[in-house]
Design a protein around this motif. Sequence first.
Motif, PDB file in Angstrom:
ATOM      1  N   ASN A  42       0.804  -1.222   0.000  1.00 53.68           N
ATOM      2  CA  ASN A  42       0.000   0.000   0.000  1.00 53.68           C
ATOM      3  C   ASN A  42       0.838   1.275   0.000  1.00 53.68           C
ATOM      4  O   ASN A  42       0.492   2.254  -0.661  1.00 53.68           O
ATOM      5  N   PHE A  43       1.947   1.262   0.758  1.00 54.95           N
ATOM      6  CA  PHE A  43       2.686   2.502   0.952  1.00 54.95           C
ATOM      7  C   PHE A  43       4.153   2.412   0.570  1.00 54.95           C
ATOM      8  O   PHE A  43       4.861   3.414   0.588  1.00 54.95           O
ATOM      9  N   GLY A  44       4.653   1.224   0.283  1.00 51.87           N
ATOM     10  CA  GLY A  44       6.049   1.074  -0.060  1.00 51.87           C
ATOM     11  C   GLY A  44       6.971   1.139   1.125  1.00 51.87           C
ATOM     12  O   GLY A  44       8.179   1.328   0.982  1.00 51.87           O
ATOM     13  N   GLY A  45       6.424   1.023   2.322  1.00 51.55           N
ATOM     14  CA  GLY A  45       7.232   1.076   3.531  1.00 51.55           C
ATOM     15  C   GLY A  45       6.486   0.432   4.681  1.00 51.55           C
ATOM     16  O   GLY A  45       5.522  -0.293   4.468  1.00 51.55           O
ATOM     17  N   PHE A  46       6.927   0.683   5.891  1.00 54.88           N
ATOM     18  CA  PHE A  46       6.264   0.069   7.036  1.00 54.88           C
ATOM     19  C   PHE A  46       6.564   0.861   8.296  1.00 54.88           C
ATOM     20  O   PHE A  46       7.509   1.641   8.351  1.00 54.88           O
ATOM     21  N   THR A  47       5.745   0.685   9.316  1.00 54.57           N
ATOM     22  CA  THR A  47       5.982   1.312  10.605  1.00 54.57           C
ATOM     23  C   THR A  47       6.561   0.292  11.562  1.00 54.57           C
ATOM     24  O   THR A  47       6.402  -0.906  11.393  1.00 54.57           O
ATOM     25  N   ILE A  48       7.254   0.780  12.569  1.00 59.60           N
ATOM     26  CA  ILE A  48       7.792  -0.097  13.604  1.00 59.60           C
ATOM     27  C   ILE A  48       7.971   0.736  14.872  1.00 59.60           C
ATOM     28  O   ILE A  48       8.318   1.921  14.809  1.00 59.60           O
ATOM     29  N   ASP A  49       7.681   0.136  16.027  1.00 63.21           N
ATOM     30  CA  ASP A  49       7.864   0.794  17.326  1.00 63.21           C
ATOM     31  C   ASP A  49       7.040   2.069  17.486  1.00 63.21           C
ATOM     32  O   ASP A  49       7.361   2.903  18.331  1.00 63.21           O
ATOM     33  N   GLN A  50       6.034   2.257  16.699  1.00 66.99           N
ATOM     34  CA  GLN A  50       5.197   3.456  16.814  1.00 66.99           C
ATOM     35  C   GLN A  50       3.770   3.082  16.465  1.00 66.99           C
ATOM     36  O   GLN A  50       3.494   2.561  15.381  1.00 66.99           O
ATOM     37  N   SER A  51       2.876   3.351  17.378  1.00 67.00           N
ATOM     38  CA  SER A  51       1.471   3.033  17.135  1.00 67.00           C
ATOM     39  C   SER A  51       0.868   3.987  16.113  1.00 67.00           C
ATOM     40  O   SER A  51       1.309   5.133  15.948  1.00 67.00           O
ATOM     41  N   TYR A  96      12.433   9.189  14.147  1.00 69.38           N
ATOM     42  CA  TYR A  96      12.069   7.935  14.784  1.00 69.38           C
ATOM     43  C   TYR A  96      10.686   7.950  15.435  1.00 69.38           C
ATOM     44  O   TYR A  96      10.382   7.095  16.276  1.00 69.38           O
ATOM     45  N   GLY A  97       9.820   8.875  15.030  1.00 70.92           N
ATOM     46  CA  GLY A  97       8.452   8.836  15.537  1.00 70.92           C
ATOM     47  C   GLY A  97       7.766  10.179  15.429  1.00 70.92           C
ATOM     48  O   GLY A  97       8.316  11.146  14.890  1.00 70.92           O
ATOM     49  N   PHE A  98       6.544  10.237  15.954  1.00 70.46           N
ATOM     50  CA  PHE A  98       5.782  11.481  15.920  1.00 70.46           C
ATOM     51  C   PHE A  98       4.895  11.578  17.160  1.00 70.46           C
ATOM     52  O   PHE A  98       4.615  10.590  17.843  1.00 70.46           O
ATOM     53  N   LEU A 107       7.223  15.897  14.489  1.00 69.29           N
ATOM     54  CA  LEU A 107       8.111  14.862  13.975  1.00 69.29           C
ATOM     55  C   LEU A 107       9.327  14.809  14.890  1.00 69.29           C
ATOM     56  O   LEU A 107      10.065  15.792  15.020  1.00 69.29           O
ATOM     57  N   ARG A 108       9.561  13.652  15.485  1.00 71.30           N
ATOM     58  CA  ARG A 108      10.524  13.539  16.582  1.00 71.30           C
ATOM     59  C   ARG A 108      11.893  13.055  16.118  1.00 71.30           C
ATOM     60  O   ARG A 108      12.014  12.058  15.407  1.00 71.30           O
ATOM     61  N   THR A 109      12.930  13.761  16.548  1.00 74.23           N
ATOM     62  CA  THR A 109      14.310  13.296  16.463  1.00 74.23           C
ATOM     63  C   THR A 109      14.885  13.385  17.874  1.00 74.23           C
ATOM     64  O   THR A 109      14.242  13.918  18.784  1.00 74.23           O
ATOM     65  N   SER A 110      16.092  12.889  18.073  1.00 74.68           N
ATOM     66  CA  SER A 110      16.675  12.939  19.416  1.00 74.68           C
ATOM     67  C   SER A 110      17.005  14.355  19.847  1.00 74.68           C
ATOM     68  O   SER A 110      17.028  14.663  21.037  1.00 74.68           O
ATOM     69  N   SER A 111      17.249  15.237  18.884  1.00 71.62           N
ATOM     70  CA  SER A 111      17.662  16.598  19.227  1.00 71.62           C
ATOM     71  C   SER A 111      16.554  17.638  19.074  1.00 71.62           C
ATOM     72  O   SER A 111      16.607  18.694  19.712  1.00 71.62           O
ATOM     73  N   GLY A 112      15.558  17.369  18.245  1.00 70.22           N
ATOM     74  CA  GLY A 112      14.541  18.383  18.027  1.00 70.22           C
ATOM     75  C   GLY A 112      13.303  17.855  17.335  1.00 70.22           C
ATOM     76  O   GLY A 112      13.210  16.678  16.966  1.00 70.22           O
ATOM     77  N   PHE A 113      12.328  18.748  17.171  1.00 71.90           N
ATOM     78  CA  PHE A 113      11.070  18.438  16.495  1.00 71.90           C
ATOM     79  C   PHE A 113      10.891  19.346  15.284  1.00 71.90           C
ATOM     80  O   PHE A 113      11.208  20.542  15.341  1.00 71.90           O
ATOM     81  N   ALA A 114      10.369  18.778  14.190  1.00 73.52           N
ATOM     82  CA  ALA A 114       9.806  19.589  13.112  1.00 73.52           C
ATOM     83  C   ALA A 114       8.303  19.558  13.329  1.00 73.52           C
ATOM     84  O   ALA A 114       7.700  18.487  13.394  1.00 73.52           O
ATOM     85  N   VAL A 115       7.692  20.728  13.466  1.00 75.06           N
ATOM     86  CA  VAL A 115       6.291  20.812  13.881  1.00 75.06           C
ATOM     87  C   VAL A 115       5.439  21.327  12.727  1.00 75.06           C
ATOM     88  O   VAL A 115       5.747  22.365  12.121  1.00 75.06           O
TER      89      VAL A 115
END
Length: 337
Positions: A42-51, A96-98, A107-115
């Motif tokens: 469906n999307f050409g990818g997959f999710t993991i460790d994130q609901s 690595y998540g949202f 949008l979560r990274t270890s150092s910051g968010f893109a909002v």
Amino acid sequence: MKKYNFLEILLFSLFFLACKSETAEFQSKQLNILRKIDLQQNFGGFTIDQSVNKYCDHYIIFDRANQNVLLVDLNFSKVFQEFDLKNTLLESAPLYGFDILENKLFLRTSSGFAVYNLDNNQLIGTFKNPFPLSNHLLRFKGKNFATVVSESSVTVVNFLWDDEKGFVDIKEVVAVPTKRLTIDVDLSGWLFGLKNSLAYIDDWSGEYTLLDIDRKEIIKQGRLPLGGPLEENYEIDESNIYSGNYKNAYSLTQLDDSSFFILREVDWEISTATEIDLSLESDKMRIRKRVHLFDQDFEIIRSFQLENFATSIFYDNGKLIVNHSGDEEFYVYEILD
């Protein structure tokens, strides 16, 4: 034939009614597979460790393979919008998540968010992450909450959000002492609302803490029951510190404000063995296939076994949406009364 006196008959009747009521409660909900979704197709990818999560009439999923977050329809068949870190100050950072707070997507990274603003899908900006080891941000009773992780405690904080300044006015609510003096993401868990209180569950041990956010104090603490024949799942490491062998709260999602589902890493209900041997088919069947429904008293209401391995669960309007690792699929289960 033995004769029963009135008191014995009364006690027997009460016991029978109690058992009948408990049995009826446990049999009141069932899992029924509605559909299976192939994420790769469906999307050409997959999710993991994130609901999965939901905003208005769309689901939001994290595609780790393509490093973006997708806004899709409720049938998981069409992508309406893609969000990523491209053309932002965090472009080179791994996503690595949202998180979702009201109408804002973080949008979560270890150092910051893109909002992003989910109403117009526009980028608001990039902001420093003051909670790098927190599992998620939480909106509860009109306030924003997160956790600050240290080696000895998990501190629940609240904060305000400003579209220009980001996270402001961060204040401590209460510190939850931990029995595991571990570091980094090993000391992690789930923060969620339960009636009028906040609850925090350590994902590894399954130990829970109920918090009064107004009085800033701990109401109660305990440990989630495993629901199987194995009563304890602990070992002592070289420092004589107790730690769970397996994550007892691998993923969490709420049914309503007084009950929640927990995905176990190991299904203790089908074996009493404390060790896992993945070369054995019987042990493969024990990995991340058991879901318990808990009430506000942290007691098991119902237990379910999933069709396949899972990494995360999300409840929405009578459906349990389960992301399964290994074969890159979603299962959508219907919970019938």
